[in-house]
Motif scaffolding. Structure first.
Motif, short mmCIF file in Angstrom:
data_model
loop_
_atom_site.label_atom_id
_atom_site.label_comp_id
_atom_site.label_asym_id
_atom_site.label_seq_id
_atom_site.Cartn_x
_atom_site.Cartn_y
_atom_site.Cartn_z
N VAL A 25 -19.59 5.21 -6.83
CA VAL A 25 -20.18 4.04 -6.18
C VAL A 25 -20.32 2.89 -7.18
CG1 VAL A 25 -22.29 3.13 -5.12
CG2 VAL A 25 -21.39 5.35 -4.41
N LYS A 26 -20.77 3.21 -8.38
CA LYS A 26 -20.90 2.19 -9.42
C LYS A 26 -19.55 1.56 -9.74
CE LYS A 26 -22.38 1.55 -14.22
NZ LYS A 26 -22.88 2.22 -15.44
N SER A 27 -18.49 2.39 -9.80
CA SER A 27 -17.15 1.88 -10.10
C SER A 27 -16.67 0.92 -9.01
CB SER A 27 -16.18 3.05 -10.24
OG SER A 27 -14.86 2.59 -10.41
N TYR A 28 -16.90 1.28 -7.75
CA TYR A 28 -16.49 0.42 -6.65
C TYR A 28 -17.22 -0.92 -6.69
CZ TYR A 28 -13.45 3.56 -4.01
OH TYR A 28 -12.41 4.34 -3.60
N ILE A 29 -18.52 -0.86 -6.99
CA ILE A 29 -19.32 -2.08 -7.04
C ILE A 29 -18.83 -3.00 -8.15
CG2 ILE A 29 -21.62 -3.01 -7.52
CD1 ILE A 29 -22.77 -0.53 -6.11
N VAL A 30 -18.58 -2.42 -9.32
CA VAL A 30 -18.10 -3.20 -10.46
C VAL A 30 -16.76 -3.86 -10.12
CG1 VAL A 30 -17.17 -3.03 -12.80
CG2 VAL A 30 -19.31 -1.87 -12.21
N ASN A 31 -15.86 -3.11 -9.46
CA ASN A 31 -14.55 -3.68 -9.09
C ASN A 31 -14.67 -4.77 -8.04
OD1 ASN A 31 -12.01 -2.27 -10.34
ND2 ASN A 31 -13.51 -0.64 -10.05
N LEU A 32 -15.61 -4.63 -7.13
CA LEU A 32 -15.82 -5.65 -6.11
C LEU A 32 -16.34 -6.93 -6.75
CD1 LEU A 32 -17.41 -3.61 -3.17
CD2 LEU A 32 -15.19 -4.77 -3.18
N ILE A 33 -17.25 -6.78 -7.72
CA ILE A 33 -17.79 -7.96 -8.41
C ILE A 33 -16.69 -8.68 -9.18
CG2 ILE A 33 -19.33 -8.67 -10.27
CD1 ILE A 33 -21.24 -6.41 -9.40
N LEU A 88 -13.63 19.14 -15.78
CA LEU A 88 -13.38 18.92 -14.36
C LEU A 88 -14.11 17.68 -13.83
CD1 LEU A 88 -13.52 22.60 -13.06
CD2 LEU A 88 -11.49 21.15 -13.27
N LEU A 89 -15.35 17.49 -14.22
CA LEU A 89 -16.10 16.33 -13.74
C LEU A 89 -15.53 15.01 -14.26
CD1 LEU A 89 -18.49 15.55 -11.95
CD2 LEU A 89 -19.96 15.69 -13.97
N PRO A 90 -15.27 14.88 -15.58
CA PRO A 90 -14.67 13.62 -16.05
C PRO A 90 -13.30 13.34 -15.43
CG PRO A 90 -15.59 14.85 -17.89
CD PRO A 90 -15.63 15.77 -16.70
N TRP A 91 -12.48 14.39 -15.31
CA TRP A 91 -11.16 14.18 -14.71
C TRP A 91 -11.29 13.85 -13.22
CZ3 TRP A 91 -6.65 12.68 -16.12
CH2 TRP A 91 -6.22 12.89 -17.42
N SER A 92 -12.25 14.43 -12.53
CA SER A 92 -12.45 14.11 -11.11
C SER A 92 -12.79 12.64 -10.95
CB SER A 92 -13.57 14.98 -10.52
OG SER A 92 -13.20 16.33 -10.49
N PHE A 93 -13.62 12.15 -11.84
CA PHE A 93 -13.97 10.73 -11.76
C PHE A 93 -12.74 9.86 -11.96
CE2 PHE A 93 -15.41 6.79 -13.88
CZ PHE A 93 -16.10 6.25 -12.81
N ARG A 94 -11.88 10.24 -12.93
CA ARG A 94 -10.66 9.46 -13.16
C ARG A 94 -9.73 9.50 -11.95
NH1 ARG A 94 -10.45 12.65 -18.21
NH2 ARG A 94 -11.47 11.47 -19.85
N LEU A 95 -9.62 10.68 -11.34
CA LEU A 95 -8.65 10.86 -10.26
C LEU A 95 -9.10 10.29 -8.92
CD1 LEU A 95 -7.47 14.54 -10.95
CD2 LEU A 95 -6.42 12.41 -11.71
N TRP A 96 -10.40 10.13 -8.73
CA TRP A 96 -10.90 9.69 -7.43
C TRP A 96 -11.43 8.27 -7.44
CZ3 TRP A 96 -10.27 12.68 -3.09
CH2 TRP A 96 -9.87 14.00 -3.31
#
Length: 292
Positions: A282-290, A235-243
């Motif tokens: 949050v880390k994913s958003y930051i990486v994509n912004l960079i 559930l946690l890994p899939w939640s990360f993928r889906l959100w």
């Protein structure tokens, strides 16, 4: 679909023996499934049989396609799986080893890290060893004699899982043989999904385990540990993928937080998971912004 059929039909075991038949139950697909299947019917005759439903019968199609099978052992197979070389030989060898005893067979397909074949003597030990991998439709097989007598196939439609049928078989037989040989590789389709992952696993799967716990067929400790594994490793890994912003799946996320809190509010893993989830997002958003 064609890749799946080809990976089976090109094997020597299929071409040179009558040990294997391929049965397709087309559940009102909107692609070229019919044309592909009829091509294989023309090439291999009665070894490949194609049926088409007049309307989409959803998960009832699992029972439907098994009912068409003529062999002594019936096995489900997703249309996105690519069989490995000699997979049919491996499957037949396992079936032949248990053809007299008719032990329940579960093909876990390497999900348990390619462990040696083993036997679980009750449902509790099966859940402990196999965990949520027992939900994978492609790992499910059933002897024809059991298929003709079991009465709860309707729960597959209700739960979108084969587990109530599988658990019933394990309880009825008293044991299950698990073979973890890697026999196929999933080819993840674009836009994978189409159902509510939280409802199916958070509500339905855990609800089923709770039901069997109340019947004293699995222990409280097994249920607790399985809830932990399901959350941390599914559930946690899939939640990360889906959100995340890179979500390429079509799973329904409706009611996700209500379901998770409903099932895990008294479980410590939820709060550790929430902290980890938000850190990853949050880390994913930051990486994509960079990158932009």
């Amino acid at each position: 679909m064609e890749g799946t059929l080809l990976s089976i039909a090109q094997q020597k075991r299929f071409q040179e023996t009558t040990d294997i038949e391929i049965v397709v139950s087309d559940n009102c697909s909107s692609d070229n499934t019919k044309e592909i299947c009829l091509k294989y019917v023309e090439m291999y005759g009665d070894k490949v049989r194609y049926y088409s439903n007049d309307k989409n019968i959803e998960a009832h199609n699992f029972e439907k396609v098994l009912s068409y099978g003529r062999g002594i052992f019936l096995k489900l197979n997703n249309d996105t799986l690519l069989h490995r070389d000699f997979s049919l030989d491996k499957i037949i060898a396992v079936i032949n080893r248990h053809i007299i005893s008719k032990d329940i067979i579960f093909f876990s397909n390497g999900t348990l890290k390619n462990v040696a074949p083993f036997q679980c003597t009750d449902l509790d030990s099966f859940v402990k060893r196999v965990s949520f991998y027992s939900t994978w439709i492609a790992c499910f097989g059933i002897w024809k004699k059991d298929f003709t007598t079991i009465t709860n196939f309707n729960t597959i439609q209700e739960l979108y899982l084969v587990n109530d049928v599988l658990f019933t078989l394990v309880n009825k037989n008293g044991s299950v043989r698990v073979d973890d040989s890697k026999i196929f590789d999933p080819a993840l389709p674009a836009g994978k999904g189409g159902y509510n992952i939280y409802k199916v696993f958070g509500t339905n799967y855990l609800g089923l385990l709770e039901e069997y716990r109340q019947r004293k067929q699995i222990s409280w400790r097994t249920l607790f540990n399985e809830k932990t594994r399901l959350f941390l490793y599914f559930l946690l890994p899939w939640s990360f993928r889906l959100w995340t912003v890179n979500n390429q799946y079509s799973f329904n996320k409706k009611g996700a937080f209500a379901i998770l809190f409903g099932k895990y509010k008294f479980h410590p893993v939820l709060y550790l998971g929430i902290a980890y989830f938000f850190f990853k997002v949050v880390k994913s958003y930051i990486v994509n912004l960079i990158k932009k």
